[in-house]
Design a protein around this motif. Sequence first.
Motif, PDB file in Angstrom:
ATOM      1  N   ALA A   1       0.863  -1.180   0.000  1.00  0.00           N
ATOM      2  CA  ALA A   1       0.000   0.000   0.000  1.00  0.00           C
ATOM      3  C   ALA A   1       0.897   1.226   0.000  1.00  0.00           C
ATOM      4  O   ALA A   1       1.999   1.194   0.565  1.00  0.00           O
ATOM      5  CB  ALA A   1      -0.917   0.009   1.221  1.00  0.00           C
ATOM      6  N   PRO A   2       0.466   2.331  -0.629  1.00  0.00           N
ATOM      7  CA  PRO A   2       1.277   3.553  -0.649  1.00  0.00           C
ATOM      8  C   PRO A   2       1.654   3.992   0.767  1.00  0.00           C
ATOM      9  O   PRO A   2       0.830   3.960   1.687  1.00  0.00           O
ATOM     10  CB  PRO A   2       0.349   4.574  -1.312  1.00  0.00           C
ATOM     11  N   GLY A   3       2.923   4.352   0.947  1.00  0.00           N
ATOM     12  CA  GLY A   3       3.385   4.825   2.243  1.00  0.00           C
ATOM     13  C   GLY A   3       3.682   3.726   3.240  1.00  0.00           C
ATOM     14  O   GLY A   3       3.968   4.007   4.413  1.00  0.00           O
ATOM     15  N   HIS A   4       3.624   2.471   2.800  1.00  0.00           N
ATOM     16  CA  HIS A   4       3.845   1.345   3.691  1.00  0.00           C
ATOM     17  C   HIS A   4       4.834   0.357   3.083  1.00  0.00           C
ATOM     18  O   HIS A   4       5.038   0.334   1.870  1.00  0.00           O
ATOM     19  CB  HIS A   4       2.530   0.637   4.008  1.00  0.00           C
ATOM     20  N   GLN A   5       5.442  -0.450   3.937  1.00  0.00           N
ATOM     21  CA  GLN A   5       6.401  -1.437   3.475  1.00  0.00           C
ATOM     22  C   GLN A   5       5.688  -2.640   2.861  1.00  0.00           C
ATOM     23  O   GLN A   5       4.712  -3.144   3.420  1.00  0.00           O
ATOM     24  CB  GLN A   5       7.270  -1.917   4.639  1.00  0.00           C
ATOM     25  N   LEU A   6       6.191  -3.076   1.732  1.00  0.00           N
ATOM     26  CA  LEU A   6       5.702  -4.306   1.110  1.00  0.00           C
ATOM     27  C   LEU A   6       6.008  -5.492   2.023  1.00  0.00           C
ATOM     28  O   LEU A   6       7.091  -5.566   2.612  1.00  0.00           O
ATOM     29  CB  LEU A   6       6.404  -4.499  -0.237  1.00  0.00           C
ATOM     30  N   ILE A   7       5.058  -6.403   2.154  1.00  0.00           N
ATOM     31  CA  ILE A   7       5.308  -7.650   2.864  1.00  0.00           C
ATOM     32  C   ILE A   7       5.196  -8.812   1.883  1.00  0.00           C
ATOM     33  O   ILE A   7       4.247  -8.894   1.092  1.00  0.00           O
ATOM     34  CB  ILE A   7       4.341  -7.841   4.058  1.00  0.00           C
ATOM     35  N   THR A   8       6.188  -9.684   1.869  1.00  0.00           N
ATOM     36  CA  THR A   8       6.176 -10.902   1.057  1.00  0.00           C
ATOM     37  C   THR A   8       6.076 -12.077   2.017  1.00  0.00           C
ATOM     38  O   THR A   8       6.851 -12.162   2.973  1.00  0.00           O
ATOM     39  CB  THR A   8       7.462 -11.034   0.224  1.00  0.00           C
ATOM     40  N   THR A   9       5.127 -12.972   1.782  1.00  0.00           N
ATOM     41  CA  THR A   9       4.916 -14.034   2.751  1.00  0.00           C
ATOM     42  C   THR A   9       4.368 -15.293   2.088  1.00  0.00           C
ATOM     43  O   THR A   9       4.065 -15.309   0.889  1.00  0.00           O
ATOM     44  CB  THR A   9       3.966 -13.546   3.877  1.00  0.00           C
ATOM     45  N   GLN A  10       4.249 -16.343   2.871  1.00  0.00           N
ATOM     46  CA  GLN A  10       3.595 -17.578   2.464  1.00  0.00           C
ATOM     47  C   GLN A  10       2.711 -18.016   3.624  1.00  0.00           C
ATOM     48  O   GLN A  10       3.078 -17.842   4.787  1.00  0.00           O
ATOM     49  CB  GLN A  10       4.610 -18.689   2.157  1.00  0.00           C
ATOM     50  N   LEU A  11       1.566 -18.595   3.306  1.00  0.00           N
ATOM     51  CA  LEU A  11       0.644 -19.079   4.325  1.00  0.00           C
ATOM     52  C   LEU A  11       0.427 -20.574   4.137  1.00  0.00           C
ATOM     53  O   LEU A  11       0.236 -21.045   3.005  1.00  0.00           O
ATOM     54  CB  LEU A  11      -0.684 -18.326   4.250  1.00  0.00           C
ATOM     55  N   TYR A  12       0.434 -21.310   5.229  1.00  0.00           N
ATOM     56  CA  TYR A  12       0.381 -22.765   5.217  1.00  0.00           C
ATOM     57  C   TYR A  12      -0.913 -23.259   5.875  1.00  0.00           C
ATOM     58  O   TYR A  12      -1.653 -22.475   6.460  1.00  0.00           O
ATOM     59  CB  TYR A  12       1.608 -23.318   5.947  1.00  0.00           C
ATOM     60  N   PHE A  13      -1.167 -24.554   5.793  1.00  0.00           N
ATOM     61  CA  PHE A  13      -2.423 -25.132   6.275  1.00  0.00           C
ATOM     62  C   PHE A  13      -2.150 -26.063   7.446  1.00  0.00           C
ATOM     63  O   PHE A  13      -1.423 -27.054   7.296  1.00  0.00           O
ATOM     64  CB  PHE A  13      -3.129 -25.870   5.137  1.00  0.00           C
ATOM     65  N   ARG A  14      -2.733 -25.725   8.601  1.00  0.00           N
ATOM     66  CA  ARG A  14      -2.493 -26.523   9.794  1.00  0.00           C
ATOM     67  C   ARG A  14      -2.858 -27.997   9.559  1.00  0.00           C
ATOM     68  O   ARG A  14      -3.898 -28.308   8.999  1.00  0.00           O
ATOM     69  CB  ARG A  14      -3.294 -25.978  10.977  1.00  0.00           C
ATOM     70  N   GLY A  15      -1.972 -28.869   9.997  1.00  0.00           N
ATOM     71  CA  GLY A  15      -2.194 -30.300   9.823  1.00  0.00           C
ATOM     72  C   GLY A  15      -1.743 -30.838   8.487  1.00  0.00           C
ATOM     73  O   GLY A  15      -1.792 -32.049   8.250  1.00  0.00           O
ATOM     74  N   GLY A  16      -1.280 -29.953   7.597  1.00  0.00           N
ATOM     75  CA  GLY A  16      -0.845 -30.395   6.282  1.00  0.00           C
ATOM     76  C   GLY A  16       0.507 -31.095   6.321  1.00  0.00           C
ATOM     77  O   GLY A  16       1.298 -30.917   7.256  1.00  0.00           O
ATOM     78  N   SER A  17       0.770 -31.866   5.299  1.00  0.00           N
ATOM     79  CA  SER A  17       2.045 -32.586   5.204  1.00  0.00           C
ATOM     80  C   SER A  17       3.221 -31.619   5.153  1.00  0.00           C
ATOM     81  O   SER A  17       3.181 -30.620   4.439  1.00  0.00           O
ATOM     82  CB  SER A  17       2.060 -33.463   3.947  1.00  0.00           C
ATOM     83  N   HIS A  18       4.227 -31.901   5.939  1.00  0.00           N
ATOM     84  CA  HIS A  18       5.513 -31.199   5.937  1.00  0.00           C
ATOM     85  C   HIS A  18       5.462 -29.759   6.447  1.00  0.00           C
ATOM     86  O   HIS A  18       6.414 -29.006   6.247  1.00  0.00           O
ATOM     87  CB  HIS A  18       6.153 -31.256   4.545  1.00  0.00           C
ATOM     88  N   VAL A  19       4.373 -29.383   7.131  1.00  0.00           N
ATOM     89  CA  VAL A  19       4.362 -28.076   7.792  1.00  0.00           C
ATOM     90  C   VAL A  19       5.442 -28.042   8.876  1.00  0.00           C
ATOM     91  O   VAL A  19       6.058 -27.010   9.127  1.00  0.00           O
ATOM     92  CB  VAL A  19       2.971 -27.779   8.400  1.00  0.00           C
ATOM     93  N   GLU A  20       5.690 -29.183   9.491  1.00  0.00           N
ATOM     94  CA  GLU A  20       6.665 -29.256  10.577  1.00  0.00           C
ATOM     95  C   GLU A  20       8.099 -29.469  10.093  1.00  0.00           C
ATOM     96  O   GLU A  20       9.039 -29.271  10.870  1.00  0.00           O
ATOM     97  CB  GLU A  20       6.288 -30.393  11.543  1.00  0.00           C
ATOM     98  N   ASP A  21       8.281 -29.864   8.837  1.00  0.00           N
ATOM     99  CA  ASP A  21       9.648 -30.130   8.366  1.00  0.00           C
ATOM    100  C   ASP A  21       9.833 -29.671   6.921  1.00  0.00           C
ATOM    101  O   ASP A  21      10.373 -30.384   6.080  1.00  0.00           O
ATOM    102  CB  ASP A  21      10.012 -31.608   8.523  1.00  0.00           C
ATOM    103  N   ASP A  22       9.412 -28.457   6.657  1.00  0.00           N
ATOM    104  CA  ASP A  22       9.557 -27.840   5.341  1.00  0.00           C
ATOM    105  C   ASP A  22      11.025 -27.812   4.932  1.00  0.00           C
ATOM    106  O   ASP A  22      11.879 -27.326   5.679  1.00  0.00           O
ATOM    107  CB  ASP A  22       8.996 -26.409   5.422  1.00  0.00           C
ATOM    108  N   ILE A  23      11.335 -28.314   3.745  1.00  0.00           N
ATOM    109  CA  ILE A  23      12.725 -28.328   3.299  1.00  0.00           C
ATOM    110  C   ILE A  23      13.306 -26.926   3.186  1.00  0.00           C
ATOM    111  O   ILE A  23      14.509 -26.718   3.356  1.00  0.00           O
ATOM    112  CB  ILE A  23      12.878 -29.077   1.948  1.00  0.00           C
ATOM    113  N   ALA A  24      12.448 -25.923   2.935  1.00  0.00           N
ATOM    114  CA  ALA A  24      12.920 -24.549   2.788  1.00  0.00           C
ATOM    115  C   ALA A  24      12.975 -23.796   4.109  1.00  0.00           C
ATOM    116  O   ALA A  24      13.358 -22.624   4.136  1.00  0.00           O
ATOM    117  CB  ALA A  24      12.032 -23.795   1.797  1.00  0.00           C
ATOM    118  N   SER A  25      12.583 -24.434   5.210  1.00  0.00           N
ATOM    119  CA  SER A  25      12.621 -23.811   6.546  1.00  0.00           C
ATOM    120  C   SER A  25      11.920 -22.460   6.572  1.00  0.00           C
ATOM    121  O   SER A  25      12.354 -21.532   7.246  1.00  0.00           O
ATOM    122  CB  SER A  25      14.077 -23.647   7.016  1.00  0.00           C
TER     123      SER A  25
END
Length: 296
Positions: A242-266
């Motif tokens: 948004a104008p005047g604000h810092q860009l945020i880049t993120t990823q959102l995951y799904f609770r209980g999904g495979s490999h949420v606890e051991d993502d290769i990309a950490s």
Amino acid sequence: MTDITTPTAAEAATAATAAASGAAATEKFRATQRTAAAVADTKNVDTKRVDTLASEVLAAVHDIICRHKVTYAEYDALKAWLIQVGLDGEWPLFLDVWVEHVVEEVANEDRQGSKGTIEGPYYVPGSPTFTAEATLPMRDDEPGTPLLFQGQVAGVDGTPLAGAKVEMWHADADGLYSQFAPGLPEWNLRGTVVTDGDGRFVIHTMEPAPYQIPTDGSCGKLIAAAGWHAWRPAHLHLKVSAPGHQLITTQLYFRGGSHVEDDIASAVKPELVLDTAPAASGVGNEVTYDFVLDKA
């Protein structure tokens, strides 16, 4: 007689596109860097900063060699592997999977608003733009579970940010990204939604699938040699600005999904894990997630 298992369509598609995805990511990165280089003044390079960083990286490598008594055979194997990473076009993949998450943590350590995480190698700028409620571009028979993703963008003081941009992209139900796999429409599951007067947005899409990073190139050889797994959990990629604000880049995951606890990309953080619920419409799932942006 040897038992041969026929691969699924998803496995066949992944196998066919794994090598190409690394090359495509490299070319897109190079194109971005060529554009940046055209306007950058290389005379302003801080030689002391380069000296410090390069010297400390080399010192760390020297320390590892001494502590672990690295042999010439191991050294030659490393040299051959480093060369092959470049030939395979997998440097963006290697760096984004194993290095970027630490760079992101350092870059955003002072943020007060929403948590960010890595961008990854499959971002493409310029996705189609829509008003506050929209359906991401997708095929008529797009596979997967429908997902309604909604929320509000506000500043750290709680002020709703009208006209903020919520840019989303993600893999499909086979774990493939448009523009990095053949047979997918150019902007499949990619779009930018502009918030309404109250900073709100509603995005209709499909839940992505977990997927393996490409394993038929040099990164795959490292994974196999180290005995690691190659999986990333299912996730949504977002850039919110948004104008005047810092860009945020993120990823959102799904609770209980495979490999949420051991993502290769950490890249998973507790604040980035979604709790979905059955949609009020009775079709698919829905989730509400708000973004808070820091002042620029």
